[in-house]
Design a protein around this motif. Structure first.
Motif, mmCIF file in Angstrom:
data_model
loop_
_atom_site.group_PDB
_atom_site.id
_atom_site.type_symbol
_atom_site.label_atom_id
_atom_site.label_comp_id
_atom_site.label_asym_id
_atom_site.label_seq_id
_atom_site.Cartn_x
_atom_site.Cartn_y
_atom_site.Cartn_z
ATOM 1 N N THR A 54 14.116 45.224 37.205
ATOM 2 C CA THR A 54 14.581 43.844 37.377
ATOM 3 C C THR A 54 14.712 43.406 38.830
ATOM 4 O OG1 THR A 54 15.914 44.352 35.452
ATOM 5 C CG2 THR A 54 16.323 42.252 36.484
ATOM 6 N N GLY A 55 15.197 44.300 39.665
ATOM 7 C CA GLY A 55 15.271 43.987 41.098
ATOM 8 C C GLY A 55 16.434 43.084 41.487
ATOM 9 N N SER A 56 17.502 43.084 40.674
ATOM 10 C CA SER A 56 18.621 42.208 41.059
ATOM 11 C C SER A 56 19.297 42.717 42.332
ATOM 12 C CB SER A 56 19.627 42.047 39.916
ATOM 13 O OG SER A 56 20.183 43.284 39.562
ATOM 14 N N ASN A 57 19.321 44.015 42.543
ATOM 15 C CA ASN A 57 19.865 44.531 43.812
ATOM 16 C C ASN A 57 18.978 44.124 44.983
ATOM 17 O OD1 ASN A 57 22.372 46.413 43.722
ATOM 18 N ND2 ASN A 57 21.230 46.875 41.845
ATOM 19 N N LEU A 58 17.679 44.168 44.769
ATOM 20 C CA LEU A 58 16.739 43.724 45.818
ATOM 21 C C LEU A 58 17.029 42.275 46.180
ATOM 22 C CD1 LEU A 58 14.137 43.820 47.566
ATOM 23 C CD2 LEU A 58 12.866 43.225 45.489
ATOM 24 N N ALA B 133 16.604 51.063 44.938
ATOM 25 C CA ALA B 133 17.389 50.076 44.184
ATOM 26 C C ALA B 133 16.834 50.009 42.771
ATOM 27 C CB ALA B 133 17.309 48.718 44.873
ATOM 28 N N GLY B 134 17.255 50.969 41.954
ATOM 29 C CA GLY B 134 16.733 51.015 40.595
ATOM 30 C C GLY B 134 15.329 51.585 40.551
ATOM 31 N N TYR B 135 15.037 52.491 41.486
ATOM 32 C CA TYR B 135 13.728 53.162 41.482
ATOM 33 C C TYR B 135 13.836 54.348 40.532
ATOM 34 C CZ TYR B 135 9.540 55.537 43.186
ATOM 35 O OH TYR B 135 8.306 56.142 43.273
ATOM 36 N N ASN C 21 20.557 55.539 48.011
ATOM 37 C CA ASN C 21 20.348 55.168 46.609
ATOM 38 C C ASN C 21 21.622 54.528 46.073
ATOM 39 O OD1 ASN C 21 19.142 55.233 43.932
ATOM 40 N ND2 ASN C 21 20.481 56.968 43.467
ATOM 41 N N ILE C 22 21.453 53.662 45.086
ATOM 42 C CA ILE C 22 22.631 53.109 44.404
ATOM 43 C C ILE C 22 22.657 53.617 42.976
ATOM 44 C CG2 ILE C 22 21.518 50.891 43.741
ATOM 45 C CD1 ILE C 22 24.499 49.805 44.626
ATOM 46 N N HIS C 23 23.847 54.051 42.553
ATOM 47 C CA HIS C 23 23.975 54.625 41.210
ATOM 48 C C HIS C 23 25.175 53.991 40.499
ATOM 49 C CE1 HIS C 23 23.311 57.594 38.105
ATOM 50 N NE2 HIS C 23 24.616 57.770 38.064
ATOM 51 N N PRO C 24 25.023 53.678 39.193
ATOM 52 C CA PRO C 24 26.089 52.940 38.500
ATOM 53 C C PRO C 24 27.219 53.815 37.951
ATOM 54 C CG PRO C 24 24.199 53.143 37.071
ATOM 55 C CD PRO C 24 23.832 53.834 38.356
ATOM 56 N N SER C 25 27.746 54.702 38.763
ATOM 57 C CA SER C 25 28.927 55.471 38.352
ATOM 58 C C SER C 25 29.642 55.934 39.607
ATOM 59 C CB SER C 25 28.543 56.699 37.515
ATOM 60 O OG SER C 25 28.026 57.715 38.351
ATOM 61 N N THR D 16 29.604 46.436 36.634
ATOM 62 C CA THR D 16 29.195 47.422 37.650
ATOM 63 C C THR D 16 28.223 46.784 38.635
ATOM 64 O OG1 THR D 16 29.430 49.160 35.989
ATOM 65 C CG2 THR D 16 28.222 49.741 37.985
ATOM 66 N N GLN D 17 27.277 46.028 38.104
ATOM 67 C CA GLN D 17 26.268 45.458 39.011
ATOM 68 C C GLN D 17 26.858 44.429 39.971
ATOM 69 O OE1 GLN D 17 22.710 44.451 36.718
ATOM 70 N NE2 GLN D 17 21.947 46.496 37.203
ATOM 71 N N LYS D 18 27.884 43.734 39.514
ATOM 72 C CA LYS D 18 28.570 42.789 40.402
ATOM 73 C C LYS D 18 29.092 43.543 41.637
ATOM 74 C CE LYS D 18 31.658 38.954 39.600
ATOM 75 N NZ LYS D 18 32.732 38.467 38.751
ATOM 76 N N LEU D 19 29.607 44.724 41.410
ATOM 77 C CA LEU D 19 30.098 45.535 42.535
ATOM 78 C C LEU D 19 28.943 46.122 43.341
ATOM 79 C CD1 LEU D 19 33.126 47.485 41.014
ATOM 80 C CD2 LEU D 19 33.123 45.411 42.392
ATOM 81 N N GLU D 20 27.860 46.466 42.635
ATOM 82 C CA GLU D 20 26.696 47.036 43.342
ATOM 83 C C GLU D 20 26.176 46.077 44.416
ATOM 84 O OE1 GLU D 20 24.573 50.039 40.143
ATOM 85 O OE2 GLU D 20 23.672 48.098 40.493
ATOM 86 N N TYR D 21 26.135 44.790 44.059
ATOM 87 C CA TYR D 21 25.565 43.814 44.989
ATOM 88 C C TYR D 21 26.360 43.771 46.295
ATOM 89 C CZ TYR D 21 23.387 42.409 40.582
ATOM 90 O OH TYR D 21 22.718 42.422 39.386
#
Ligand code: GRF
Length: 187
Positions: free
Chosen positions: A13-17, A85-87, A105-109, A168-173
């Motif tokens: 999706t690339g939302s972090n990108l 970023a989600g690779y 890297n970003i990881h959702p935990s 989680t993704q809200k925090l990732e950004y």
């Protein structure tokens, strides 16, 4: 300020990108997103590279020499940092050693908890009280390098996989850009 060149690797999706691109527009942000690499030709995230006129490369990880050609491209763009970023592929030890600069890297935990895939379902199954995201340096073991930043929140009883993902993704950004700022502030 002279910005360093960053390359973002994506698969989906690339939302972090998207958020990295937006945040990098800030004059004081230490990096410019100079290259996007995807192993998936139909990755939605490629649209953000196109929209922002950022050069992108689609790699075929089944090809024998793909790592060499990827590294060549990365050298050509004088990349100082690779952001995963989600690779969804694991970089080989050889690739990591050959790049010799920063890879994050970003990881959702909240690592070291819940390394690997299907993170949200496992977090719910384990009845975790607290979760979040981690930005960490990459080494040759999965989701394993030194942490740069973590952001967390407490789970609600009704949280399901979709809700956890959104929270989680809200925090990732926030965390991804904050990690990059931190890296360059201290170096
Ligand atoms: C992110 O949630 C990240 O934690 C994980 O993959 C997801 C990628 O999402 N590694 P997107 O492609 O940035 O939307």
């Amino acid at each position: 300020m002279v910005k360093k060149n960053a390359c973002v690797f994506i698969s989906g999706t690339g939302s972090n990108l998207k958020h990295l691109i937006n945040n990098s527009r800030d004059y004081n942000f230490p990096v410019k997103i100079s290259l996007v690499i995807s192993n998936n030709p139909s990755s939605k995230g490629l649209a953000y590279a196109k929209k922002n006129s950022i050069p992108y490369l689609i790699i075929d990880t089944k090809k024998r020499n793909f790592e060499i050609s990827t590294l060549n491209k990365i050298r050509k763009y004088k990349i100082s940092i690779i952001c995963l970023a989600g690779y969804m592929k694991i970089l080989s030890k050889k690739f990591i050693l050959s790049f010799s600069k920063r890879i994050i890297n970003i990881h959702p935990s909240l690592l070291p908890k819940f390394k690997g895939l299907n993170t949200y379902a496992r977090i719910i199954e384990k009845n975790e009280k607290k979760t979040g995201c981690t930005v960490h340096y990459v080494n040759d073991r999965l989701d394993d390098g030194k942490n740069i930043i973590q952001k967390s929140f407490f789970l609600n009883k009704n949280d399901n996989v979709n809700i956890l993902k959104v929270k989680t993704q809200k925090l990732e950004y926030l965390a991804f850009s904050e990690a990059i700022r931190r890296i360059y502030r201290y170096s």
